[in-house]
Motif scaffolding. Structure first.
Motif: not given
Length: 476
Positions: A40-41, A43-44, A46, A106, A108-109, A299, A371, A382
């Protein structure tokens, strides 16, 4: 029955002024847990430097936990969606009666946190959640019509009124607890898939609460009062440089607010202009988090202003690559992008200049820039990153009018008049004088043979951007 409680930490890596930790310790013996979710990190977007900073800060936090008798468990998952089952399993292993955590924002969070709450409720375990990242619960500041503010100045006015009535308190560190018998895990040195930070980056950004509070103290005592005058000068240490600590919660917004008010003799929106300006910046951060919750489309990589989804963005891989690597031929933009690549951070004025150059002069989709910044920023957040990019691209809330296009040369002359910042990051231009360095002359007689010519004409590209945005109105 056991009185063990789980404290699930994420981006709140501190023992002071931490609502979930404080209340968990007040309820029983606490077992801290963090989940490593690399898929997930990634995907985001990070950044490796951000994950490295998070891990280093987690190690300093573990030392504080050891002093308090709080064990730290580290659970490796792949994705956010694995969180409910992983936390329930740990609760069963440690005989924990409930879980405490601070909300994150966000889509997802929020979906992850809601799923954890539901899973614990289904298992007849308690779940306690706190609005710790923000000064006000998202959505609690509203217009007379009952909607979330879309204009920052109006949001700030109500926020200041609320803060005048009562400043949110800062909680102390919890007391030492009785040892629970649960053993701690070792914090990993790195996470596969995320490049570790360089030695220079680690030295520039020391980890942990002590480092964060030392910087806050230095800023409040020696820089804050000149902040309004110096904050736009990239060659000067005139900003707080606290954003990385705020992003992963080594420092809270409440701590920052109290430091500013104390330095300003108890005043919030009057008194020293530097203190007032910095409080306003803290509220910008707050504003964008509220926007993230109240308007979930941002988001989802969507423009806040739906009509701007029709902007005819250009497909320009070569221009995008030149911008990313600091080879556009526009010195202030290139110096900014090289600072980002080398340090994992960029001065805020330069974020606006480089973002507007990409979205207006190159007419490249703001999502490409958003991005890229997230993949390299140590303070990648974000809400703030999205808000800043949409402001620059004229697609967001309270955004710059589409016809406002920063001229990067003029900006450079104004905020780096002697070219000190440019010389730091573009050594091939260091011998140019203060007039030439903002717009180097053609040819190699002045030692600029290794520096590229501008990839775009600033005047013509400005007209192109204005025409592209104006066409949206013509189509309606």
């Amino acid at each position: 029955m056991s009185d063990n409680q789980l404290y699930w930490l994420r981006n709140d890596l501190r023992i002071r002024d931490n609502h979930a930790l404080w209340h968990a310790c007040d309820k029983g013996n606490v077992i801290a847990v963090c989940l490593i979710t690399p898929d997930t990190w990634q995907d985001h977007d990070d950044a490796g430097v951000k994950i490295d900073f998070w891990l280093r800060s987690l190690r300093t936090l573990k030392a504080s936990f050891d002093e308090l008798g709080i064990p730290l468990r580290i659970v490796h998952c792949k994705r956010f969606s694995d969180s409910p089952q992983a936390l329930l399993q740990l609760a069963r292993e440690t005989d924990a009666q409930g879980i405490f955590f601070n909300d994150e924002y966000g889509i997802h969070e929020q979906d992850r946190d809601d799923a954890v709450s539901e899973a614990f409720a289904d298992a007849s375990l308690t779940c306690h959640r706190y609005a710790d990242q923000v000064l006000f619960m998202p959505g609690s500041l509203r217009t007379q019509e009952g909607s979330m503010y879309k204009v920052f100045s109006q949001f700030r006015k109500q926020a200041n009124q609320r803060l005048h009535d009562s400043l949110p308190e800062c909680l102390p560190a919890p007391n030492r607890q009785t040892l629970s018998g649960v053993t701690s895990d070792t914090v990993p040195e790195s996470i596969p898939g995320f490049a570790p930070a360089s030695k220079e980056q680690q030295e520039t950004w020391p980890a942990g609460e002590q480092a964060a509070n030392s910087r806050l103290k230095l800023f409040a005592e020696e820089i804050l009062f000149d902040y309004k005058d110096l904050r736009d000068q990239p060659a000067v240490d005139g900003t707080s440089r606290l954003s990385a600590y705020l992003t992963i919660g080594v420092l809270s917004a409440r701590q920052c607010l109290h430091a500013a008010v104390a330095a300003n003799q108890g005043e919030l929106d009057s008194g020293n202009p530097g203190a007032v300006a910095w409080v306003s910046e803290l509220l910008w951060r707050e504003f964008y988090k509220h926007i993230l919750v109240c308007y979930p489309r941002v988001s989802r990589s969507r423009a806040f202003r739906p009509e701007t989804e029709a902007v005819p963005w250009r497909d320009d891989p070569e221009g995008l690559a030149a911008w990313q690597q600091g080879r556009t031929g526009i010195p202030i933009v290139d110096a900014a992008m090289r600072q980002l690549l080398a340090t994992g951070w960029m001065h805020n004025r330069l974020r606006m200049i480089s973002a507007m150059f990409l979205t207006k002069n190159l007419l490249i989709d703001w999502r490409e820039g958003e991005s890229w910044f997230m993949r390299h920023l140590i303070d990648g957040d974000l809400a703030s990153n999205n808000g800043g990019w949409q402001w620059s691209a004229s697609t967001g809330t309270d955004s710059a009018p589409y016809f406002r296009v920063f001229n990067p040369v003029t900006q450079s002359q104004r905020f780096d008049p002697e070219g000190h910042f440019i010389r730091t990051w573009i050594p091939e231009l260091r011998d140019l004088d203060a007039k030439q360095i903002h717009q180097p002359p053609a040819g190699d007689l002045f030692g600029t043979a290794d520096y590229p010519r501008p990839i775009v004409d600033l005047g013509d590209s400005r007209k192109r951007a204005i025409a592209a945005f104006k066409s949206l109105g013509d189509q309606s």
